[in-house]
Design an enzyme around this catalytic site. Structure first.
Site, PDB file in Angstrom:
ATOM      1  N   ARG A   8       0.881  -1.190   0.000  1.00 52.56           N
ATOM      2  CA  ARG A   8       0.000   0.000   0.000  1.00 52.56           C
ATOM      3  C   ARG A   8       0.903   1.219   0.000  1.00 52.56           C
ATOM      4  O   ARG A   8       1.631   1.474   0.962  1.00 52.56           O
ATOM      5  CB  ARG A   8      -0.900  -0.007   1.243  1.00 52.56           C
ATOM      6  CG  ARG A   8      -1.893   1.150   1.278  1.00 52.56           C
ATOM      7  CD  ARG A   8      -2.967   0.959   0.231  1.00 52.56           C
ATOM      8  NE  ARG A   8      -4.028   1.934   0.335  1.00 52.56           N
ATOM      9  CZ  ARG A   8      -4.181   2.988  -0.467  1.00 52.56           C
ATOM     10  NH1 ARG A   8      -3.287   3.210  -1.433  1.00 52.56           N
ATOM     11  NH2 ARG A   8      -5.198   3.803  -0.333  1.00 52.56           N
ATOM     12  N   GLY A   9       0.872   1.980  -1.117  1.00 49.89           N
ATOM     13  CA  GLY A   9       1.825   3.060  -1.322  1.00 49.89           C
ATOM     14  C   GLY A   9       1.844   4.083  -0.204  1.00 49.89           C
ATOM     15  O   GLY A   9       2.907   4.493   0.259  1.00 49.89           O
ATOM     16  N   GLU A  10       0.684   4.511   0.247  1.00 44.13           N
ATOM     17  CA  GLU A  10       0.634   5.576   1.250  1.00 44.13           C
ATOM     18  C   GLU A  10       1.178   5.131   2.598  1.00 44.13           C
ATOM     19  O   GLU A  10       1.560   5.955   3.426  1.00 44.13           O
ATOM     20  CB  GLU A  10      -0.797   6.087   1.409  1.00 44.13           C
ATOM     21  CG  GLU A  10      -1.760   5.070   2.010  1.00 44.13           C
ATOM     22  CD  GLU A  10      -3.184   5.593   2.100  1.00 44.13           C
ATOM     23  OE1 GLU A  10      -3.818   5.362   3.143  1.00 44.13           O
ATOM     24  OE2 GLU A  10      -3.669   6.224   1.139  1.00 44.13           O
ATOM     25  N   ASP A  11       1.271   3.783   2.819  1.00 44.84           N
ATOM     26  CA  ASP A  11       1.794   3.268   4.091  1.00 44.84           C
ATOM     27  C   ASP A  11       3.313   3.101   4.069  1.00 44.84           C
ATOM     28  O   ASP A  11       4.002   3.462   5.037  1.00 44.84           O
ATOM     29  CB  ASP A  11       1.164   1.912   4.423  1.00 44.84           C
ATOM     30  CG  ASP A  11      -0.264   2.025   4.930  1.00 44.84           C
ATOM     31  OD1 ASP A  11      -0.709   3.149   5.181  1.00 44.84           O
ATOM     32  OD2 ASP A  11      -0.919   0.966   5.059  1.00 44.84           O
ATOM     33  N   THR A  12       3.863   2.531   2.976  1.00 39.19           N
ATOM     34  CA  THR A  12       5.261   2.085   3.040  1.00 39.19           C
ATOM     35  C   THR A  12       6.119   2.422   1.828  1.00 39.19           C
ATOM     36  O   THR A  12       7.291   2.064   1.791  1.00 39.19           O
ATOM     37  CB  THR A  12       5.300   0.550   3.231  1.00 39.19           C
ATOM     38  OG1 THR A  12       4.735  -0.075   2.064  1.00 39.19           O
ATOM     39  CG2 THR A  12       4.577   0.112   4.484  1.00 39.19           C
ATOM     40  N   ARG A  13       5.554   3.111   0.798  1.00 34.43           N
ATOM     41  CA  ARG A  13       6.327   3.316  -0.433  1.00 34.43           C
ATOM     42  C   ARG A  13       7.676   3.980  -0.165  1.00 34.43           C
ATOM     43  O   ARG A  13       8.708   3.534  -0.671  1.00 34.43           O
ATOM     44  CB  ARG A  13       5.542   4.167  -1.426  1.00 34.43           C
ATOM     45  CG  ARG A  13       6.380   4.537  -2.663  1.00 34.43           C
ATOM     46  CD  ARG A  13       5.622   5.447  -3.612  1.00 34.43           C
ATOM     47  NE  ARG A  13       4.523   4.762  -4.249  1.00 34.43           N
ATOM     48  CZ  ARG A  13       4.652   3.956  -5.317  1.00 34.43           C
ATOM     49  NH1 ARG A  13       5.860   3.722  -5.815  1.00 34.43           N
ATOM     50  NH2 ARG A  13       3.615   3.386  -5.844  1.00 34.43           N
ATOM     51  N   GLY A  21      -6.076   3.267 -10.324  1.00 38.01           N
ATOM     52  CA  GLY A  21      -7.504   3.420 -10.544  1.00 38.01           C
ATOM     53  C   GLY A  21      -8.259   2.363  -9.762  1.00 38.01           C
ATOM     54  O   GLY A  21      -7.717   1.750  -8.847  1.00 38.01           O
ATOM     55  N   GLU A  23      -4.550  -7.418  -6.548  1.00 39.53           N
ATOM     56  CA  GLU A  23      -3.188  -7.963  -6.660  1.00 39.53           C
ATOM     57  C   GLU A  23      -3.054  -9.232  -5.840  1.00 39.53           C
ATOM     58  O   GLU A  23      -2.481 -10.233  -6.297  1.00 39.53           O
ATOM     59  CB  GLU A  23      -2.162  -6.941  -6.154  1.00 39.53           C
ATOM     60  CG  GLU A  23      -1.712  -5.932  -7.164  1.00 39.53           C
ATOM     61  CD  GLU A  23      -0.636  -5.008  -6.604  1.00 39.53           C
ATOM     62  OE1 GLU A  23      -0.295  -4.041  -7.295  1.00 39.53           O
ATOM     63  OE2 GLU A  23      -0.140  -5.262  -5.483  1.00 39.53           O
TER      64      GLU A  23
END
Length: 842
Positions: A27-32, A60, A94
């Site tokens: 999840r990008g906003e958590d760990t990117r 999307g 995913e």
């Protein structure tokens, strides 16, 4: 197929079949920019090819089509399950796709529980429960929600790494990288330059037989003829799943190594060093010691062991002696050409290899011959011939395609002619390994089938080979288990390339002198030997099979004089002229329709089993031969004890035979049947022997083919001791009388002129209670080996059984208490006609 596919195939077949080592799901906003960035950097630093979606990928509601191939082409998926992972439908899609690939492509999934409790995900409570509830409001009743929940439960149950809040993140990442490195550093085996048609086979065996993931120890056999792709499949399986085991070992060419001095010991040392990784610690002094070490050390390990090319049971017993030799979840895969070996060792299941389908065969050949998936213009006809010649064997398509690559049309044409005469040396060498490992009797039977009997009725071949003292009922099942022959619709078959391999073995016996070979089948060689009198005592079988029916062979009068060991002569087409003085005394099968000779040449005939000479010009045949016969004639042999003349055109004839004391039906050890028939249609003869309405035996006289002419023929067949046993097996009770019915299933094809029956009993010891000097009555026993001898017991009776006179009062009194109320064993002999086709006589 694009040229890039060639590059992909070439590289992946030598190294990894995966485009990426790792796919990162997060999840990008958590760990990117934190944990995921650090993990990605650490993986790249170790040379581990990792896929991460970059900022340019537009998120999307639906998962990007760019990510789906990336997931499928990754060996490992690392799923970073963070606090808000389930808030993204993208991430959940995913996850579903990753778990699908875990099942279908045996990918490895490594979950990372980043500051979350695995039990919250498993039971879908806390943050994960809240996020799923929000999705439920928007997707009420949608199957996608159910798929997400199931996927979260499944991933939470997998073994993974858990990083708690305030945990040592750097050390945690190092542990993940070490585990990934262990997997990706696993060496890959070269599979094939162009692995056409392989994926479906891998899928079949993995899902139906190997089933990685269960805790049972499983042994799986891969069975098939040489060149069909067993080793290629085993290598592909190894590359797909080896990294999922604690240790793995692929032993190639087991039989070749095992047959060397100390070969089995060497193989045992290889297993131990591959599994435990220390060559020096595992010095094996003997086979017994090696087996003991494997048995006592490997149960602690979950291993993948592949034994490729096994050909003897002792190889399995010393390398993988039992399921208890290995730890839970282990898989042992064995490739072999021998079904019996797998059965005896007790494998759990067997995958039987099939050749390539027509499309895959064409594509594989074209990749090797043209470096494209389709033929170059102008070569289509050549390619079709090659595909028909090679059948479905990948080895042959690969060898021939590579051999013809870059050559001109004239070179192709010349090569095709050469392949038909002499197999390519690489193909011959590989296929002949199966022949070289056969016993002496197996080799003789294999060569006889390859040269003489392909397409013949199975029971007919058994009878002939039995007359050669080859014990076919014992050895033919072994040839079938070794994938060298098979039965199709009651006929004996062999792959064309195995046939050619066997015939090349025969040719190599004497490359320059056909008359010194054991079997003659090539029309040019047959002509040379029979016309030039060049045959030797090495010749055991001759099959006359010319390209054209009107080819003429001008027989030398002494053509067979030197062939003292000839046991089979079979005509299929061609014409003969000239006279023969003699035939070899030991001949067992004389199958010569349209024989031009006026009389049979001199020979003993006491070993003759089959005499088939329909439409011959022979005026007289010595009927003392103990053989199955078909020949022109109008007479039932004199030695037949029961005979009937049929005055009107009939398709049925019945005998009612009362068995006279001291004999009963259990004493019968042989029955001879004879019929003078007029074939009135184009037919082949078949025989069904029945007890009442129960079939006991079926025979096909596949070479007794009749054209539509008015020529009477004598048909004669013996019912052997084995056949009698089959009749007894279907008997309901003990019978005193015998009913014999001759019948044509099709009245319009065969007319009976005369019919005869002759019984042969086992000899009874004289009864001490008989009157002095009295000899018990025999039911016209005769002698089937020499029926004309003992003629005092074989005088023919023209029988009217309604007026049967019982003048054997003494014998009847002696046996009254042994006999039950009269009943009849009825045997029906059906002469069955069938539409004639040229394949029946070839």
């Amino acid at each position: 197929m694009a040229l890039s596919t060639i590059s992909s195939w070439s590289s992946s077949s030598f190294t990894s079949p995966w485009l990426y080592d790792v796919f990162l799901s997060f999840r990008g906003e958590d760990t990117r920019d934190t944990f995921t960035a650090h993990l990605y950097h650490a993986l790249i630093q170790k040379g581990i090819r990792s896929f991460i979606d970059d900022d340019e990928v537009k998120r999307g509601d639906e998962i990007s089509t760019k990510l789906l191939p990336a997931i499928e082409d990754s060996r490992i998926s690392i799923i970073i399950l963070s606090k808000n992972y389930a808030s993204s439908t993208w991430c959940l899609d995913e996850l579903v796709k990753i778990l699908e690939c875990k099942k279908s492509k045996q990918q490895i999934v490594l979950p990372v529980f980043y500051h979350v409790d695995p039990s919250d995900i498993r039971h879908q409570r806390g943050t994960f429960g809240e996020l799923l509830a929000k999705h439920a409001e928007n997707l009420y009743g949608d199957m996608k929600l159910h798929m997400w929940k199931t996927a979260l439960q499944e991933v939470a149950n997998l073994s993974g790494d858990h990083l708690i809040i305030n945990g040592n993140e750097s050390k945690f990442i190092d542990g993940i990288v070490q585990e990934v490195s262990r997997i990706v550093n696993h060496s890959y085996l070269h599979v094939a330059k162009y692995p056409v048609g392989l994926d479906s086979k891998v899928w079949d065996i993995m899902n139906l037989h190997v089933s990685v993931g269960t805790n049972d120890v499983r042994m799986v056999g891969i069975l098939g003829v040489g060149g069909i792709g067993k080793t290629t499949l085993a290598k592909s399986i190894y590359n797909s799943i080896a990294f999922g085991f604690e240790a793995s070992c692929f032993l190639a060419n087991v039989s070749d190594t095992a047959n060397q001095v100390y070969g089995l010991v060497q193989l045992q040392e290889t297993i131990l060093s591959k599994i435990f990784g220390d060559c020096k610690s595992f010095k094996v002094d003997s086979i017994v010691m090696g087996s003991s070490m494997i048995k006592h050390r490997l149960p602690s390990k979950r291993v993948l062991l592949i034994l490729d090319g096994v050909d003897h049971l002792n190889q399995l017993e010393t390398l993988a002696g039992g399921h208890d030799w290995f730890g839970e979840g282990s898989r042992i895969i064995i490739t072999t050409r021998d079904q019996h070996l797998l059965t005896t060792h007790g494998v759990d299941s067997t995958y039987k290899m099939r050749g390539l389908n027509q499309d895959d065969a064409l594509q594989l050949f074209c990749w090797h011959a043209f470096r494209s998936e389709k033929p170059v213009d102008g070569y289509g006809e050549f390619v079709e011939q090659i595909i028909n010649y090679a059948g479905s064997l990948p080895l042959v398509l690969t060898v021939l395609g590579s051999d013809l690559y870059g050559r001109s049309k004239k070179e192709w044409e010349s090569a095709l002619d050469q392949y038909k005469k002499i197999p390519h040396q690489d193909i011959q060498r590989i296929l002949q390994t199966s022949y070289n490992r056969l016993s002496e009797n197996e080799k003789n039977i294999f060569l006889d089938i390859a040269c003489c009997f392909i397409g013949d009725v199975f029971d007919d071949v058994i009878k002939i080979l039995d007359s050669f003292d080859f014990c076919p009922n014992f050895w033919i099942p072994r040839l079938r288990e070794k994938c060298l022959i098979f039965e199709l619709n009651g006929k004996l078959q062999m792959h064309d390339l195995l046939r050619d391999m066997g015939r090349e073995v025969v040719r190599q016996e004497s490359p320059k002198n056909p008359g010194a070979r054991s079997r003659l089948f090539n029309h040019e060689d047959v002509r040379d030997v029979l016309e030039e009198d060049t045959g030797t005592e090495n010749v055991k079988a001759i099959v006359v099979d010319f390209l054209e029916d009107d080819d003429m062979i001008r027989l030398s009068s002494k053509a067979f004089k030197k062939m003292k060991r000839l046991r089979l002569f079979r005509y299929r087409n061609a014409r003969f002229s000239g006279e023969l003085k003699s035939l070899p005394n030991g001949i067992r099968v004389l199958d010569w329709p349209k024989c031009p000779l006026q009389s049979l040449p001199q020979f003993h005939g006491d070993r003759l089993v089959i005499l088939r000479m329909p439409f011959s010009l022979i005026q007289e045949i010595r009927l003392e031969f103990k053989a199955e016969m078909i020949f022109p004639g109008k007479k039932i042999p004199d030695w037949f004890s029961h005979c009937k003349e049929i005055t009107s055109n009939s398709h049925r004839c019945k005998f009612d035979i009362k068995v006279a004391p001291p004999y009963n039906l259990d004493d019968i050890i042989g029955i001879a049947f004879c019929a003078v028939i007029e074939p009135v249609a184009t037919i082949i003869l078949a025989v069904s022997i029945m007890r009442g309405d129960t079939y006991a035996r079926n025979y096909w006289d596949a070479r007794a083919a009749f054209d539509e002419i008015d020529s009477d023929h004598v048909w004669l067949r013996y019912l052997t001791t084995e056949d009698i046993m089959h009749l007894r097996a279907v008997r309901v009770d003990r019978a005193d009388d015998l009913g014999i019915i001759f019948e044509s299933r099709d009245p319009n094809s065969v007319i009976f002129k005369r019919c005869g029956v002759h019984l042969l009993y086992k000899q009874h010891e004289p009864n001490t209670k008989d009157h002095a000097g009295h000899v018990p009555h025999h039911e016209n026993i005769g002698n089937l080996a020499n029926p004309m001898g003992g003629s005092q017991l074989s005088k023919r009776r023209r029988v009217d059984y309604d007026e049967y006179e019982d003048n054997h009062n003494i014998e009847s009194n002696l046996y009254t208490q042994q006999r039950k109320p009269a009943s009849t064993l009825e045997i029906k002999i059906f002469l069955i006609s069938s539409v004639w086709r040229s394949s029946y006589v070839k």
